[in-house]
Design a protein around this motif. Structure first.
Motif, mmCIF file in Angstrom:
data_model
loop_
_atom_site.group_PDB
_atom_site.id
_atom_site.type_symbol
_atom_site.label_atom_id
_atom_site.label_comp_id
_atom_site.label_asym_id
_atom_site.label_seq_id
_atom_site.Cartn_x
_atom_site.Cartn_y
_atom_site.Cartn_z
ATOM 1 N N ALA A 1 46.757 15.955 59.625
ATOM 2 C CA ALA A 1 45.301 15.931 59.476
ATOM 3 C C ALA A 1 44.896 15.895 58.001
ATOM 4 O O ALA A 1 43.954 15.183 57.623
ATOM 5 C CB ALA A 1 44.695 17.154 60.170
ATOM 6 N N VAL B 1 39.056 19.744 57.498
ATOM 7 C CA VAL B 1 39.935 19.971 58.647
ATOM 8 C C VAL B 1 39.575 21.340 59.220
ATOM 9 O O VAL B 1 39.614 22.347 58.500
ATOM 10 C CB VAL B 1 41.422 19.934 58.251
ATOM 11 C CG1 VAL B 1 42.300 20.235 59.459
ATOM 12 C CG2 VAL B 1 41.788 18.587 57.641
ATOM 13 N N ASP C 1 39.875 16.764 62.350
ATOM 14 C CA ASP C 1 39.695 16.289 60.973
ATOM 15 C C ASP C 1 38.611 15.222 60.941
ATOM 16 O O ASP C 1 38.214 14.683 61.974
ATOM 17 C CB ASP C 1 41.011 15.747 60.409
ATOM 18 C CG ASP C 1 41.528 14.530 61.152
ATOM 19 O OD1 ASP C 1 40.807 13.517 61.191
ATOM 20 O OD2 ASP C 1 42.664 14.576 61.672
#
Length: 458
Positions: free
Chosen positions: A361, A371, A388
């Motif tokens: 991510a 994130v 994300d």
């Protein structure tokens, strides 16, 4: 001595014929004996009725039976005899003396049925006492010819001797036809199996499904071959991808080493070459480690060390470890929800799982993005979401992202640090812990991975 093997088709036919022959024979014997028994019972009933009728019309004078003007058996088709009692003097009779001597050897014959044989044929005989003032004054013997019964039974036996062989012949023909039809799919299976044995795994039986043993076997056979074909394809693809992944770093190392060995470079160039070799060696080491892990997992050789884990603390530890990487990339990494939760699992593998997912991510989220991690305890499962705001995954690639060595074009390259094995490893770890993983993504807007793991049972 060499053992003789008979074809299954022949065995089935023989067993079928033998069984049906036994059934037909038993049925014929039972039918024959039952019919004979019924005829005898019917004859006995007639004889007993005749005796009763004769007893009621006898001429009795002074307690003795008198011979009438016409014998009682006149104008009838049966034989008869009358004895006085107790001297057993024969009064009237049309029964041959040889037959009477066989039947009336002593007074035990009174009230009994018996079949005797004469030159004219078999006779069914019955006797009964004649009463007068509650005393026995005579004995009546009645006999009926069984010639008609013998003829009927002989005809029946003749019919059986004709019908039974015909039925057995029909049975043999039917057995051959049925066994051929029943075993035809197996012959087809044998043919296809021979073709598959030479390496053509694309062959299938393609038999119409029937809800029986042959149909189930054919369906199972096709499923087995399909799994084998897919397995060989995956193995071939795996070998190809692994060799391709190793070829690039080996080529880079070889090029850098050859360049350094020329001896014409500066100290900085040598140092740079060694740095490239080291990075490629690290990449190869990680790749080989991942390949060995997947190989062990495929052969069930990878063992987990299961223990009770504080899952919420474990997630916090992973986020704290990745915090410096997030700051360097100009991202925001935070836990928006972290319910208190516990699981049973292998700590090393659980950390590897979420480290890979969160690291991915971070890698594919541009600077200024974020994130977010959420841990929710639903009772039976712990739901962990990793969301994300990165580049996302095109929809056509979503079904394949867990395949080994699979990379999304442009977004998943070695330059961004992936070998295409990370998500495959993540999926195996989740499956090994009895969980599941889901992914939602929109290209250009971000990706959300959701992991479900069973909670610790108290």
């Amino acid at each position: 001595m060499k053992k003789i093997y008979f074809p299954l088709k022949l065995k089935l036919t023989l067993w079928y014929v033998l069984l049906l022959t036994i059934v037909i024979t038993i049925f014929s014997v039972v039918t024959y004996l039952s019919l004979e028994k019924m005829i005898i019972i019917n004859e006995d009933t007639i004889l007993k009725t005749q005796v009763q009728q004769i007893s009621s019309v006898l001429d009795i004078e002074n307690g003795k039976i008198k011979s009438g003007d016409e014998p009682f058996y006149a104008n009838t088709d049966f034989y008869g005899a009358i004895y006085s009692y107790p001297d057993l003097k024969l009064i009237e009779s049309n029964i041959p003396s040889k037959i009477l001597s066989q039947y009336t050897t002593n007074t035990d014959f009174i009230g009994k049925y018996q079949t005797v044989t004469s030159p004219e044929g078999k006779l069914r005989m019955y006797s009964a006492p004649v009463y007068y003032d509650s005393k026995i004054i005579g004995i009546i013997v009645i006999a009926q010819s069984l010639n008609l019964m013998d003829i009927a039974m002989k005809n029946l036996f003749g019919i059986f001797t004709i019908i039974i062989p015909i039925l057995i012949g029909i049975t043999i023909l039917g057995g051959i036809i049925i066994s051929n039809k029943a075993l035809k799919p197996i012959s087809h299976m044998t043919k296809v199996a021979r073709e598959i044995s030479v390496g053509d795994l694309s062959k299938r039986l393609n038999l119409p499904y029937t809800n029986d043993e042959i149909g189930n076997l054919a369906q199972t056979f096709d499923m087995m071959i399909e799994k084998l074909e897919n397995s060989f394809k995956r193995q071939k693809q795996f070998t190809h991808d692994a060799s391709h992944e190793l070829r690039t770093p080996i080529a880079v190392i070889q090029t850098q080493a050859e360049s350094a060995l020329n001896g014409t470079g500066t100290k900085e160039e040598y140092k740079k070459a060694l740095q490239v070799i080291l990075e490629e060696a690290k990449h190869m080491s990680k790749l080989v480690h991942d390949l060995l892990f997947l190989a062990r997992s495929d052969s069930n050789a990878e063992k987990l060390t299961i223990e009770n884990l504080n899952f919420s603390e474990l997630i916090e530890g992973i986020v704290n470890e990745l915090a410096p990487l997030v700051e360097n990339n100009g991202l925001t990494l935070k836990i928006i929800k972290n319910d208190s939760s516990y699981i049973r699992g292998d700590q090393t593998r659980i950390i590897q799982l979420f480290y890979n997912l969160i690291d991915n991510a971070i890698k594919y989220t541009p600077a200024g993005g974020k994130v977010e991690i959420s841990v929710e305890n639903s009772g039976k499962f712990i739901k962990t979401s990793i969301k994300d705001t990165g580049i996302g995954i095109p929809e056509e690639h979503l079904p394949h992202i867990f395949e080994r060595f699979y990379r999304v074009d442009k977004a998943r390259t070695r330059k961004s640090g992936g070998s295409g094995l990370g998500l495959s490893i993540c999926q195996w770890i989740i499956n090994a812990h009895g969980g599941k993983i889901q992914v939602e993504s929109c290209e250009g807007k971000g990706t959300t991975f959701v992991v479900w793991l069973p909670t610790l049972k108290k």
